[in-house]
Motif scaffolding. Structure first.
Motif, PDB file in Angstrom:
ATOM      1  N   GLU A  81      58.132 -37.849  42.283  1.00 17.29           N
ATOM      2  CA  GLU A  81      57.337 -36.640  42.074  1.00 17.29           C
ATOM      3  C   GLU A  81      57.031 -35.953  43.408  1.00 17.29           C
ATOM      4  O   GLU A  81      57.008 -34.737  43.491  1.00 17.29           O
ATOM      5  CB  GLU A  81      56.059 -36.983  41.322  1.00 17.29           C
ATOM      6  N   PHE A  82      56.798 -36.750  44.449  1.00 16.06           N
ATOM      7  CA  PHE A  82      56.546 -36.166  45.759  1.00 16.06           C
ATOM      8  C   PHE A  82      57.779 -35.418  46.249  1.00 16.06           C
ATOM      9  O   PHE A  82      57.691 -34.305  46.760  1.00 16.06           O
ATOM     10  CB  PHE A  82      56.175 -37.263  46.760  1.00 16.06           C
ATOM     11  N   ASP A  83      58.959 -36.022  46.087  1.00 14.38           N
ATOM     12  CA  ASP A  83      60.187 -35.368  46.511  1.00 14.38           C
ATOM     13  C   ASP A  83      60.383 -34.052  45.776  1.00 14.38           C
ATOM     14  O   ASP A  83      60.749 -33.043  46.369  1.00 14.38           O
ATOM     15  CB  ASP A  83      61.391 -36.283  46.244  1.00 14.38           C
ATOM     16  N   LEU A  84      60.138 -34.066  44.473  1.00 18.07           N
ATOM     17  CA  LEU A  84      60.326 -32.867  43.670  1.00 18.07           C
ATOM     18  C   LEU A  84      59.425 -31.744  44.154  1.00 18.07           C
ATOM     19  O   LEU A  84      59.867 -30.610  44.340  1.00 18.07           O
ATOM     20  CB  LEU A  84      60.052 -33.184  42.196  1.00 18.07           C
ATOM     21  N   ARG A  85      58.170 -32.052  44.376  1.00 18.79           N
ATOM     22  CA  ARG A  85      57.234 -31.018  44.826  1.00 18.79           C
ATOM     23  C   ARG A  85      57.538 -30.574  46.254  1.00 18.79           C
ATOM     24  O   ARG A  85      57.455 -29.390  46.573  1.00 18.79           O
ATOM     25  CB  ARG A  85      55.803 -31.546  44.726  1.00 18.79           C
ATOM     26  N   ALA A  86      57.921 -31.544  47.101  1.00 17.26           N
ATOM     27  CA  ALA A  86      58.150 -31.231  48.507  1.00 17.26           C
ATOM     28  C   ALA A  86      59.313 -30.269  48.694  1.00 17.26           C
ATOM     29  O   ALA A  86      59.261 -29.382  49.548  1.00 17.26           O
ATOM     30  CB  ALA A  86      58.398 -32.522  49.296  1.00 17.26           C
ATOM     31  N   VAL A  87      60.366 -30.432  47.904  1.00 21.29           N
ATOM     32  CA  VAL A  87      61.543 -29.575  48.096  1.00 21.29           C
ATOM     33  C   VAL A  87      61.425 -28.247  47.369  1.00 21.29           C
ATOM     34  O   VAL A  87      62.251 -27.356  47.576  1.00 21.29           O
ATOM     35  CB  VAL A  87      62.830 -30.292  47.624  1.00 21.29           C
ATOM     36  N   ALA A  88      60.395 -28.100  46.518  1.00 21.67           N
ATOM     37  CA  ALA A  88      60.339 -26.945  45.619  1.00 21.67           C
ATOM     38  C   ALA A  88      59.675 -25.709  46.211  1.00 21.67           C
ATOM     39  O   ALA A  88      59.840 -24.613  45.669  1.00 21.67           O
ATOM     40  CB  ALA A  88      59.610 -27.332  44.329  1.00 21.67           C
ATOM     41  N   THR A  89      58.938 -25.846  47.295  1.00 22.37           N
ATOM     42  CA  THR A  89      58.069 -24.763  47.770  1.00 22.37           C
ATOM     43  C   THR A  89      58.798 -23.431  47.953  1.00 22.37           C
ATOM     44  O   THR A  89      58.398 -22.400  47.395  1.00 22.37           O
ATOM     45  CB  THR A  89      57.394 -25.163  49.087  1.00 22.37           C
ATOM     46  N   ASP A  90      59.866 -23.429  48.715  1.00 18.14           N
ATOM     47  CA  ASP A  90      60.559 -22.166  49.004  1.00 18.14           C
ATOM     48  C   ASP A  90      61.165 -21.566  47.740  1.00 18.14           C
ATOM     49  O   ASP A  90      61.136 -20.337  47.540  1.00 18.14           O
ATOM     50  CB  ASP A  90      61.647 -22.389  50.054  1.00 18.14           C
ATOM     51  N   THR A  91      61.707 -22.411  46.888  1.00 18.94           N
ATOM     52  CA  THR A  91      62.320 -21.922  45.654  1.00 18.94           C
ATOM     53  C   THR A  91      61.281 -21.310  44.733  1.00 18.94           C
ATOM     54  O   THR A  91      61.513 -20.256  44.120  1.00 18.94           O
ATOM     55  CB  THR A  91      63.051 -23.068  44.929  1.00 18.94           C
ATOM     56  N   LEU A  92      60.125 -21.951  44.618  1.00 22.30           N
ATOM     57  CA  LEU A  92      59.059 -21.408  43.771  1.00 22.30           C
ATOM     58  C   LEU A  92      58.565 -20.074  44.314  1.00 22.30           C
ATOM     59  O   LEU A  92      58.282 -19.141  43.544  1.00 22.30           O
ATOM     60  CB  LEU A  92      57.908 -22.405  43.673  1.00 22.30           C
ATOM     61  N   ARG A  93      58.447 -19.971  45.611  1.00 23.33           N
ATOM     62  CA  ARG A  93      57.994 -18.708  46.207  1.00 23.33           C
ATOM     63  C   ARG A  93      58.986 -17.590  45.932  1.00 23.33           C
ATOM     64  O   ARG A  93      58.603 -16.450  45.656  1.00 23.33           O
ATOM     65  CB  ARG A  93      57.799 -18.895  47.717  1.00 23.33           C
ATOM     66  N   ARG A  94      60.268 -17.887  46.025  1.00 27.10           N
ATOM     67  CA  ARG A  94      61.284 -16.877  45.737  1.00 27.10           C
ATOM     68  C   ARG A  94      61.208 -16.420  44.280  1.00 27.10           C
ATOM     69  O   ARG A  94      61.250 -15.220  43.987  1.00 27.10           O
ATOM     70  CB  ARG A  94      62.670 -17.452  46.026  1.00 27.10           C
ATOM     71  N   LEU A  95      61.056 -17.382  43.361  1.00 29.79           N
ATOM     72  CA  LEU A  95      60.955 -17.043  41.944  1.00 29.79           C
ATOM     73  C   LEU A  95      59.704 -16.219  41.674  1.00 29.79           C
ATOM     74  O   LEU A  95      59.717 -15.293  40.852  1.00 29.79           O
ATOM     75  CB  LEU A  95      60.944 -18.328  41.113  1.00 29.79           C
ATOM     76  N   HIS A  96      58.631 -16.512  42.377  1.00 31.73           N
ATOM     77  CA  HIS A  96      57.391 -15.747  42.244  1.00 31.73           C
ATOM     78  C   HIS A  96      57.591 -14.308  42.701  1.00 31.73           C
ATOM     79  O   HIS A  96      57.123 -13.357  42.058  1.00 31.73           O
ATOM     80  CB  HIS A  96      56.298 -16.439  43.061  1.00 31.73           C
ATOM     81  N   ARG A  97      58.303 -14.122  43.806  1.00 31.26           N
ATOM     82  CA  ARG A  97      58.581 -12.764  44.295  1.00 31.26           C
ATOM     83  C   ARG A  97      59.462 -12.007  43.310  1.00 31.26           C
ATOM     84  O   ARG A  97      59.315 -10.786  43.141  1.00 31.26           O
ATOM     85  CB  ARG A  97      59.258 -12.819  45.671  1.00 31.26           C
ATOM     86  N   GLN A  98      60.376 -12.683  42.676  1.00 33.96           N
ATOM     87  CA  GLN A  98      61.301 -12.036  41.747  1.00 33.96           C
ATOM     88  C   GLN A  98      60.633 -11.607  40.452  1.00 33.96           C
ATOM     89  O   GLN A  98      61.027 -10.608  39.849  1.00 33.96           O
ATOM     90  CB  GLN A  98      62.466 -12.988  41.434  1.00 33.96           C
ATOM     91  N   THR A  99      59.636 -12.358  39.997  1.00 30.81           N
ATOM     92  CA  THR A  99      59.062 -12.121  38.669  1.00 30.81           C
ATOM     93  C   THR A  99      57.631 -11.611  38.687  1.00 30.81           C
ATOM     94  O   THR A  99      57.180 -10.998  37.717  1.00 30.81           O
ATOM     95  CB  THR A  99      59.101 -13.416  37.845  1.00 30.81           C
ATOM     96  N   HIS A 100      56.874 -11.913  39.742  1.00 34.42           N
ATOM     97  CA  HIS A 100      55.459 -11.540  39.871  1.00 34.42           C
ATOM     98  C   HIS A 100      54.568 -12.221  38.822  1.00 34.42           C
ATOM     99  O   HIS A 100      53.402 -11.850  38.674  1.00 34.42           O
ATOM    100  CB  HIS A 100      55.272 -10.018  39.798  1.00 34.42           C
ATOM    101  N   GLU A 101      55.120 -13.185  38.105  1.00 33.24           N
ATOM    102  CA  GLU A 101      54.336 -13.951  37.135  1.00 33.24           C
ATOM    103  C   GLU A 101      54.019 -15.334  37.709  1.00 33.24           C
ATOM    104  O   GLU A 101      54.537 -15.713  38.766  1.00 33.24           O
ATOM    105  CB  GLU A 101      55.092 -14.096  35.814  1.00 33.24           C
ATOM    106  N   THR A 102      53.178 -16.096  37.012  1.00 31.36           N
ATOM    107  CA  THR A 102      52.849 -17.442  37.450  1.00 31.36           C
ATOM    108  C   THR A 102      54.084 -18.328  37.348  1.00 31.36           C
ATOM    109  O   THR A 102      54.769 -18.359  36.325  1.00 31.36           O
ATOM    110  CB  THR A 102      51.719 -18.030  36.598  1.00 31.36           C
ATOM    111  N   VAL A 103      54.369 -19.035  38.424  1.00 27.57           N
ATOM    112  CA  VAL A 103      55.510 -19.942  38.494  1.00 27.57           C
ATOM    113  C   VAL A 103      54.982 -21.372  38.523  1.00 27.57           C
ATOM    114  O   VAL A 103      54.045 -21.678  39.265  1.00 27.57           O
ATOM    115  CB  VAL A 103      56.356 -19.654  39.748  1.00 27.57           C
ATOM    116  N   THR A 104      55.566 -22.247  37.715  1.00 27.32           N
ATOM    117  CA  THR A 104      55.088 -23.633  37.654  1.00 27.32           C
ATOM    118  C   THR A 104      56.221 -24.621  37.874  1.00 27.32           C
ATOM    119  O   THR A 104      57.393 -24.322  37.629  1.00 27.32           O
ATOM    120  CB  THR A 104      54.425 -23.951  36.297  1.00 27.32           C
ATOM    121  N   LEU A 105      55.830 -25.809  38.325  1.00 24.86           N
ATOM    122  CA  LEU A 105      56.747 -26.934  38.480  1.00 24.86           C
ATOM    123  C   LEU A 105      56.202 -28.090  37.658  1.00 24.86           C
ATOM    124  O   LEU A 105      55.026 -28.449  37.771  1.00 24.86           O
ATOM    125  CB  LEU A 105      56.851 -27.335  39.948  1.00 24.86           C
TER     126      LEU A 105
END
Length: 269
Positions: A81-105
């Motif tokens: 779970e730590f690995d999943l969250r650790a690698v996800a930050t940049d990808t989640l931010r990009r998806l947030h910029r693309q959609t402007h909606e709440t992004v979850t992992l």
């Protein structure tokens, strides 16, 4: 402040376990007692409790204790779970910029799934999720896309159990849900309209690990009024791309071992 007996006992148990993290691999009762300033009788009782639960095990020849399989399983779960969250930050931010909606992992956990991270929408009216709380897999897009890609025996086990209704939109009929899961595997993503939380819409795609097994999911969620068919259609490729990128970061390869994932659509150019 007076320490409650139960709190003191729990603290001693944790102190014993922590000795295994930076001390020798194999520990004896006398050594632990000296290190913690406890009596041998107290240490022995703690160790017997831990042995009974698989947290430590006793070598019958040396009479020394080492970490057991339950501790290894807990550590592996925390690391995944730590690995999943650790690698996800940049990808989640990009998806947030693309959609402007709440992004979850979301991470797959025993008995269901749990949100482990989110970036909240920039809209005035927005949706947020409760991190760490366990939810069933049959309700909502984040859970359904996990359920769709689980190994078949585990998926059938969940389908055969009670499918409780979280809202009046939750799919609780086994055959209806089975049809939905087939469609999710064909599409590579899931969508939901008020199935887990009333008046909430979402789109989610599965994240796979190195072994090819589904590990979690990434989603975009918000008020149902904004999650029109047009928005879902426009949003889905971004969500699939994000999930694909996270899977790649975790070592997943489309041609690698594990569950077949060829049905995942290619990310947009």
């Amino acid at each position: 402040m007076t320490t409650q007996p139960g709190t003191e006992t729990a603290g001693r148990v944790i102190d014993v376990l922590l000795l295994f993290t930076d001390g020798p691999d194999d520990l004896g009762v006398s050594w632990i007692a000296r290190e913690l300033g406890l009596s041998k009788a107290v240490v022995h009782r703690i160790l017997q409790t831990l042995v009974a639960r698989g947290m430590v095990e006793l070598d019958q020849e040396s009479r020394l204790y080492r970490l057991g399989p339950t501790t290894a399983a807990l550590g592996a779960r925390a690391l995944r779970e730590f690995d999943l969250r650790a690698v996800a930050t940049d990808t989640l931010r990009r998806l947030h910029r693309q959609t402007h909606e709440t992004v979850t992992l979301t991470a797959l956990v025993p008995g269901g799934r749990a949100y482990i991270d989110q970036i909240v929408s920039t809209h005035e009216v927005k949706m947020t999720v409760e991190l760490g709380r366990r939810f069933p897999l049959h309700a909502g897009s984040s859970g359904k896309c996990l359920l769709a890609f689980l190994p078949q025996p585990r998926r059938e086990e969940i389908l055969a159990a009670e499918l409780s209704a979280l809202t009046d939109k939750t799919i609780t009929d086994e055959e209806t849900l089975r049809t939905e899961l087939t469609a999710i595997r064909d599409l590579g993503y899931a969508s939901s309209q008020g199935e887990r939380q009333a008046d909430a819409g979402s789109v989610a795609a599965p994240v796979f690990g190195l072994d090819g097994n589904v590990r979690g999911s990434v989603s975009v969620c918000g008020p149902r009024s904004r999650f029109t068919p047009q928005f879902v259609g426009a949003c889905a490729p971004h969500v699939v791309e994000a999930a694909h990128d996270l899977s790649t970061l975790l070592g997943w390869k489309a041609t690698g071992p594990g569950r077949p994932t060829a049905s995942l659509p290619a990310p947009p150019p």
